[in-house]
Design a protein around this motif. Structure first.
Motif, PDB file in Angstrom:
ATOM      1  N   THR A 158       0.840  -1.202   0.000  1.00  0.00           N
ATOM      2  CA  THR A 158       0.000   0.000   0.000  1.00  0.00           C
ATOM      3  C   THR A 158       0.873   1.250   0.000  1.00  0.00           C
ATOM      4  O   THR A 158       0.615   2.198  -0.744  1.00  0.00           O
ATOM      5  N   LEU A 159       1.923   1.240   0.814  1.00  0.00           N
ATOM      6  CA  LEU A 159       2.843   2.378   0.857  1.00  0.00           C
ATOM      7  C   LEU A 159       3.484   2.592  -0.509  1.00  0.00           C
ATOM      8  O   LEU A 159       3.549   3.719  -1.007  1.00  0.00           O
ATOM      9  N   ARG A 160       3.955   1.535  -1.136  1.00  0.00           N
ATOM     10  CA  ARG A 160       4.567   1.651  -2.473  1.00  0.00           C
ATOM     11  C   ARG A 160       3.588   2.262  -3.475  1.00  0.00           C
ATOM     12  O   ARG A 160       3.931   3.174  -4.222  1.00  0.00           O
ATOM     13  N   GLU A 161       2.378   1.749  -3.492  1.00  0.00           N
ATOM     14  CA  GLU A 161       1.372   2.251  -4.441  1.00  0.00           C
ATOM     15  C   GLU A 161       1.063   3.721  -4.197  1.00  0.00           C
ATOM     16  O   GLU A 161       0.980   4.509  -5.127  1.00  0.00           O
ATOM     17  N   ARG A 162       0.906   4.102  -2.936  1.00  0.00           N
ATOM     18  CA  ARG A 162       0.546   5.492  -2.617  1.00  0.00           C
ATOM     19  C   ARG A 162       1.697   6.457  -2.934  1.00  0.00           C
ATOM     20  O   ARG A 162       1.470   7.546  -3.447  1.00  0.00           O
ATOM     21  N   VAL A 163       2.939   6.068  -2.627  1.00  0.00           N
ATOM     22  CA  VAL A 163       4.087   6.930  -2.952  1.00  0.00           C
ATOM     23  C   VAL A 163       4.211   7.052  -4.467  1.00  0.00           C
ATOM     24  O   VAL A 163       4.374   8.161  -4.992  1.00  0.00           O
ATOM     25  N   ASN A 164       4.121   5.938  -5.187  1.00  0.00           N
ATOM     26  CA  ASN A 164       4.222   5.986  -6.649  1.00  0.00           C
ATOM     27  C   ASN A 164       3.129   6.838  -7.270  1.00  0.00           C
ATOM     28  O   ASN A 164       3.345   7.477  -8.299  1.00  0.00           O
ATOM     29  N   SER A 165       1.953   6.877  -6.652  1.00  0.00           N
ATOM     30  CA  SER A 165       0.855   7.673  -7.212  1.00  0.00           C
ATOM     31  C   SER A 165       1.124   9.178  -7.136  1.00  0.00           C
ATOM     32  O   SER A 165       0.464   9.948  -7.815  1.00  0.00           O
ATOM     33  N   THR A 166       2.100   9.597  -6.321  1.00  0.00           N
ATOM     34  CA  THR A 166       2.415  11.030  -6.221  1.00  0.00           C
ATOM     35  C   THR A 166       3.419  11.486  -7.278  1.00  0.00           C
ATOM     36  O   THR A 166       3.646  12.674  -7.442  1.00  0.00           O
ATOM     37  N   ILE A 167       4.032  10.531  -7.993  1.00  0.00           N
ATOM     38  CA  ILE A 167       5.041  10.872  -8.993  1.00  0.00           C
ATOM     39  C   ILE A 167       4.364  11.133 -10.331  1.00  0.00           C
ATOM     40  O   ILE A 167       3.710  10.257 -10.892  1.00  0.00           O
ATOM     41  N   VAL A 168       4.523  12.350 -10.833  1.00  0.00           N
ATOM     42  CA  VAL A 168       3.933  12.739 -12.106  1.00  0.00           C
ATOM     43  C   VAL A 168       4.936  12.499 -13.232  1.00  0.00           C
ATOM     44  O   VAL A 168       4.587  12.005 -14.295  1.00  0.00           O
ATOM     45  N   VAL A 169       6.186  12.877 -12.997  1.00  0.00           N
ATOM     46  CA  VAL A 169       7.264  12.696 -13.974  1.00  0.00           C
ATOM     47  C   VAL A 169       8.487  12.171 -13.232  1.00  0.00           C
ATOM     48  O   VAL A 169       8.800  12.634 -12.141  1.00  0.00           O
ATOM     49  N   ASN A 170       9.169  11.215 -13.853  1.00  0.00           N
ATOM     50  CA  ASN A 170      10.418  10.674 -13.313  1.00  0.00           C
ATOM     51  C   ASN A 170      11.297  10.381 -14.522  1.00  0.00           C
ATOM     52  O   ASN A 170      11.153   9.344 -15.157  1.00  0.00           O
ATOM     53  N   LYS A 171      12.175  11.324 -14.855  1.00  0.00           N
ATOM     54  CA  LYS A 171      12.947  11.214 -16.094  1.00  0.00           C
ATOM     55  C   LYS A 171      14.421  11.495 -15.828  1.00  0.00           C
ATOM     56  O   LYS A 171      14.764  12.497 -15.218  1.00  0.00           O
ATOM     57  N   ALA A 184       8.875  15.132 -10.678  1.00  0.00           N
ATOM     58  CA  ALA A 184       7.768  16.026 -10.310  1.00  0.00           C
ATOM     59  C   ALA A 184       6.826  15.235  -9.423  1.00  0.00           C
ATOM     60  O   ALA A 184       6.450  14.104  -9.739  1.00  0.00           O
ATOM     61  N   ARG A 185       6.453  15.832  -8.286  1.00  0.00           N
ATOM     62  CA  ARG A 185       5.559  15.173  -7.330  1.00  0.00           C
ATOM     63  C   ARG A 185       4.317  16.026  -7.112  1.00  0.00           C
ATOM     64  O   ARG A 185       4.324  17.229  -7.324  1.00  0.00           O
ATOM     65  N   ARG A 186       3.262  15.374  -6.620  1.00  0.00           N
ATOM     66  CA  ARG A 186       2.017  16.062  -6.289  1.00  0.00           C
ATOM     67  C   ARG A 186       1.391  15.401  -5.071  1.00  0.00           C
ATOM     68  O   ARG A 186       1.674  14.241  -4.760  1.00  0.00           O
ATOM     69  N   LYS A 187       0.542  16.134  -4.394  1.00  0.00           N
ATOM     70  CA  LYS A 187      -0.265  15.528  -3.343  1.00  0.00           C
ATOM     71  C   LYS A 187      -1.260  14.601  -4.022  1.00  0.00           C
ATOM     72  O   LYS A 187      -1.632  14.821  -5.175  1.00  0.00           O
ATOM     73  N   PRO A 188      -1.716  13.552  -3.330  1.00  0.00           N
ATOM     74  CA  PRO A 188      -2.704  12.671  -3.950  1.00  0.00           C
ATOM     75  C   PRO A 188      -3.896  13.464  -4.490  1.00  0.00           C
ATOM     76  O   PRO A 188      -4.542  14.203  -3.760  1.00  0.00           O
ATOM     77  N   GLY A 189      -4.114  13.337  -5.785  1.00  0.00           N
ATOM     78  CA  GLY A 189      -5.227  14.016  -6.436  1.00  0.00           C
ATOM     79  C   GLY A 189      -5.036  15.501  -6.646  1.00  0.00           C
ATOM     80  O   GLY A 189      -5.942  16.183  -7.116  1.00  0.00           O
ATOM     81  N   GLY A 190      -3.857  16.048  -6.346  1.00  0.00           N
ATOM     82  CA  GLY A 190      -3.633  17.487  -6.440  1.00  0.00           C
ATOM     83  C   GLY A 190      -2.775  17.889  -7.623  1.00  0.00           C
ATOM     84  O   GLY A 190      -2.470  17.090  -8.498  1.00  0.00           O
ATOM     85  N   GLU A 191      -2.407  19.152  -7.620  1.00  0.00           N
ATOM     86  CA  GLU A 191      -1.564  19.729  -8.665  1.00  0.00           C
ATOM     87  C   GLU A 191      -0.093  19.416  -8.379  1.00  0.00           C
ATOM     88  O   GLU A 191       0.276  19.089  -7.262  1.00  0.00           O
ATOM     89  N   LEU A 235       3.402  19.861  -7.197  1.00  0.00           N
ATOM     90  CA  LEU A 235       3.945  20.708  -6.128  1.00  0.00           C
ATOM     91  C   LEU A 235       5.280  21.309  -6.507  1.00  0.00           C
ATOM     92  O   LEU A 235       5.589  22.432  -6.146  1.00  0.00           O
ATOM     93  N   GLY A 236       6.090  20.534  -7.171  1.00  0.00           N
ATOM     94  CA  GLY A 236       7.420  21.010  -7.512  1.00  0.00           C
ATOM     95  C   GLY A 236       8.265  19.903  -8.081  1.00  0.00           C
ATOM     96  O   GLY A 236       7.835  18.754  -8.202  1.00  0.00           O
ATOM     97  N   TRP A 237       9.477  20.272  -8.417  1.00  0.00           N
ATOM     98  CA  TRP A 237      10.422  19.360  -9.043  1.00  0.00           C
ATOM     99  C   TRP A 237      11.608  19.145  -8.124  1.00  0.00           C
ATOM    100  O   TRP A 237      12.015  20.045  -7.413  1.00  0.00           O
ATOM    101  N   THR A 238      12.176  17.955  -8.198  1.00  0.00           N
ATOM    102  CA  THR A 238      13.364  17.604  -7.430  1.00  0.00           C
ATOM    103  C   THR A 238      14.448  17.164  -8.403  1.00  0.00           C
ATOM    104  O   THR A 238      14.170  16.460  -9.374  1.00  0.00           O
ATOM    105  N   PHE A 239      15.674  17.586  -8.121  1.00  0.00           N
ATOM    106  CA  PHE A 239      16.837  17.119  -8.876  1.00  0.00           C
ATOM    107  C   PHE A 239      17.520  16.033  -8.053  1.00  0.00           C
ATOM    108  O   PHE A 239      17.854  16.260  -6.899  1.00  0.00           O
ATOM    109  N   VAL A 240      17.738  14.879  -8.659  1.00  0.00           N
ATOM    110  CA  VAL A 240      18.486  13.809  -8.005  1.00  0.00           C
ATOM    111  C   VAL A 240      19.689  13.529  -8.903  1.00  0.00           C
ATOM    112  O   VAL A 240      19.563  12.880  -9.945  1.00  0.00           O
ATOM    113  N   PHE A 241      20.853  14.071  -8.501  1.00  0.00           N
ATOM    114  CA  PHE A 241      22.051  13.927  -9.310  1.00  0.00           C
ATOM    115  C   PHE A 241      22.635  12.531  -9.154  1.00  0.00           C
ATOM    116  O   PHE A 241      22.580  11.937  -8.075  1.00  0.00           O
TER     117      PHE A 241
END
Length: 156
Positions: free
Chosen positions: A85-98, A113-120, A122-128
């Motif tokens: 359930t945790l995996r599914e819910r965390v993955n559902s917040t990822i809009v873009v992963n490139k 790019a992440r969002r709140k569940p069902g929301g817009e 929120l922002g982008w993260t850089f993972v170098f």
């Protein structure tokens, strides 16, 4: 007896208005619970799914790495359906992963790019990539440029 009634009152009382309890598991400190909005920790804390960078399980329990780099550990010996359930819910917040290779260096950056569940968004993260310094202004500028290209191409 329904699942919700079998869950301790202390967990049910922590639900926000309109929040749904999905699964729960006993831990050494109380109960760990997953809702449609967040992971409820036994110590009373709550971790919104969009703030969870990574979660892993072993025989001792759950380890969560938050987006700010802090780590949370919870002793859980019988997690039930909480891990999936945790995996599914965390993955559902990822809009873009490139992942994008950066010019002139051996490696690149993952743009997330992440969002709140069902929301817009929120922002982008850089993972170098490992070995690249995220504080290097030149790399940050290249990552920003790559982000603009991804945003244009994906409309996000």
């Amino acid at each position: 007896m329904s699942f919700l009634r079998r869950t301790p009152a202390a967990v049910r009382e922590r639900l926000l208005r309109g929040e749904r309890l999905l699964v729960s598991a006993p831990s050494g400190e109380g109960h760990l619970a997953a809702t449609d909005q967040a992971l409820l920790l036994p110590d009373g804390g709550r971790l919104p799914y969009e703030e969870i960078e990574k979660a892993s399980w072993d025989q001792r329990g759950l380890t969560v790495i938050r987006a700010d780099g802090t780590t949370v550990r919870v002793a859980v010996t019988e997690p039930g359906r909480v891990p999936e359930t945790l995996r599914e819910r965390v993955n559902s917040t990822i809009v873009v992963n490139k992942h994008v290779n950066l010019p002139g260096v051996d490696g690149g950056v993952r743009l997330v790019a992440r969002r709140k569940p069902g929301g817009e968004v929120l922002g982008w993260t850089f993972v170098f990539d490992e070995g690249l310094d995220p504080a290097d202004p030149g790399l940050r500028a290249q990552a920003e440029q790559a982000l603009e290209g991804v945003r244009r191409s994906m409309g996000v």
